[in-house]
Design a protein around this motif. Structure first.
Motif, PDB file in Angstrom:
ATOM      1  N   GLN A 154       0.803  -1.225   0.000  1.00 13.79           N
ATOM      2  CA  GLN A 154       0.000   0.000   0.000  1.00 13.79           C
ATOM      3  C   GLN A 154       0.836   1.275   0.000  1.00 13.79           C
ATOM      4  O   GLN A 154       0.379   2.313  -0.500  1.00 13.79           O
ATOM      5  CB  GLN A 154      -0.910   0.016   1.233  1.00 13.79           C
ATOM      6  N   HIS A 155       2.067   1.216   0.541  1.00 15.26           N
ATOM      7  CA  HIS A 155       2.768   2.456   0.851  1.00 15.26           C
ATOM      8  C   HIS A 155       4.075   2.712   0.099  1.00 15.26           C
ATOM      9  O   HIS A 155       4.520   3.870   0.055  1.00 15.26           O
ATOM     10  CB  HIS A 155       3.060   2.515   2.360  1.00 15.26           C
ATOM     11  N   GLN A 157       6.636   3.822  -2.502  1.00 17.07           N
ATOM     12  CA  GLN A 157       6.630   4.698  -3.666  1.00 17.07           C
ATOM     13  C   GLN A 157       7.986   4.637  -4.370  1.00 17.07           C
ATOM     14  O   GLN A 157       8.996   4.301  -3.745  1.00 17.07           O
ATOM     15  CB  GLN A 157       6.336   6.142  -3.237  1.00 17.07           C
ATOM     16  N   PRO A 158       8.020   4.961  -5.670  1.00 15.31           N
ATOM     17  CA  PRO A 158       9.292   4.947  -6.396  1.00 15.31           C
ATOM     18  C   PRO A 158      10.329   5.858  -5.758  1.00 15.31           C
ATOM     19  O   PRO A 158      10.011   6.896  -5.179  1.00 15.31           O
ATOM     20  CB  PRO A 158       8.895   5.452  -7.795  1.00 15.31           C
ATOM     21  N   GLN A 160      12.110   5.586  -3.121  1.00 16.01           N
ATOM     22  CA  GLN A 160      12.249   5.678  -1.671  1.00 16.01           C
ATOM     23  C   GLN A 160      13.433   4.860  -1.158  1.00 16.01           C
ATOM     24  O   GLN A 160      13.838   3.865  -1.760  1.00 16.01           O
ATOM     25  CB  GLN A 160      10.971   5.186  -0.987  1.00 16.01           C
ATOM     26  N   ASP A 224      12.983   6.991   4.100  1.00  8.73           N
ATOM     27  CA  ASP A 224      11.590   7.347   3.880  1.00  8.73           C
ATOM     28  C   ASP A 224      10.656   6.383   4.597  1.00  8.73           C
ATOM     29  O   ASP A 224       9.580   6.771   5.074  1.00  8.73           O
ATOM     30  CB  ASP A 224      11.273   7.310   2.376  1.00  8.73           C
TER      31      ASP A 224
END
Length: 294
Positions: A154-155, A157-158, A160, A224
């Motif tokens: 779900q979390h 992201q590219p 990171q 991140d």
């Protein structure tokens, strides 16, 4: 070859002595089991955990003279009021093959699959993590790992950077990379975990994006995303160390926590983090939060 298993009910203060006796009487292997099915916690390397009511299990060759073993057992002083035991004949089978046959591909969230390295990929278009857990913890079958995998799906992201604190088999860090993360730093106290993670990273063609360290070598950085799937005690004790890895505004996921332990773990982090609702699976939970600031 066929085996005979001798299970002896005893207490935590006598478990080690019973183990030593069984080995002295010819047991090929000895293990410890909780008599009341209390949740099992992963011990530190070299540590042995005994339960208040412990079952000591000795494995003997089927040809071993068990009548002599039972005779000696009856003479042990602290069993003077009687000993509770059970003899079992074990089926002769390839236990490693049996385990492999029962380990199937598992889907997490919308797009993430964990596939045993010896099985076909169900969906070649999905995000597939090929896994051989070896001796390290983390296959995706345990609720704590499943909760973390669902959260990553779900979390992530590219681009990171992710810290996998207690990386085990490498499953979480490798999943993060497959989901688009740029860099993963994996940390574990067990050298076997580092070896397993290294092998699994190579199997998934992400070796160049993952860095693996024992705690004494762990680098200074802020990521991140930080995920830590270990145990409630270490999560609370190491809260400052783990928190320091999360940059302001970054995300944190904590698992390996029983429902009854959630509040105490959350309390160790709440001065720096804003928590989301607790996610539960069976008796286990995942805590997820965003670091204040940023």
């Amino acid at each position: 070859m066929p085996w005979i298993q001798l299970r002896i009910n005893t207490t935590e203060d006598k478990a080690e002595q019973v183990s030593d006796m069984l080995q002295g009487w010819g047991a090929q292997a000895v293990s410890f089991v909780d008599a009341h099915d209390t949740p099992i916690y992963e011990p530190m390397p070299g540590e042995v955990i005994y339960w208040t009511n412990t079952v000591v299990v000795g494995l003997f060759d089927a040809e071993h003279p068990m009548d002599k073993v039972l005779s000696q057992l009856q003479k042990v002083a602290f069993f003077k009021n009687g000993v509770e035991y059970k003899l079992e004949q074990l089926e002769d089978k390839d236990w490693e093959r049996e385990w492999m046959d029962n380990f199937h591909p598992i889907k997490f969230g919308r797009r993430l699959w964990v596939c045993p390295s010896w099985r076909d990929i169900p969906d070649p278009t999905a995000v597939n993590v090929m896994l051989d857990p070896g001796l390290a913890f983390g296959t995706g079958t345990h609720p704590t790992t499943a909760l973390c995998m669902q959260w990553l799906d779900q979390h992530i992201q590219p681009e990171q950077t992710v810290v996998d604190f207690g990386c085990g088999s490498g499953i979480l860090g490798i999943a993060a990379l497959k989901l688009g993360a740029k860099r993963v730093v994996g940390i574990d106290i067990d050298p076997q975990a580092i070896e397993a993670s290294t092998a699994n990273a190579a199997r998934n063609n992400v070796s160049g994006q993952i860095e693996l360290y024992l705690p004494k070598d762990q680098p200074l950085l802020q990521a991140d995303v930080v995920v830590a799937n270990i145990l409630a005690g270490p999560l609370a004790e190491l809260s400052q160390v783990i928190s320091a890895y999360v940059k302001p505004g970054g995300l944190l996921a904590l698992s390996g926590i029983l429902q009854s332990q959630a509040q105490s773990v959350m309390a160790a982090y709440q001065h720096e983090f804003s928590f989301e609702p607790v996610a539960e699976q069976e008796e286990w939970v995942r805590l997820s939060a965003r670091k204040n600031g940023g």
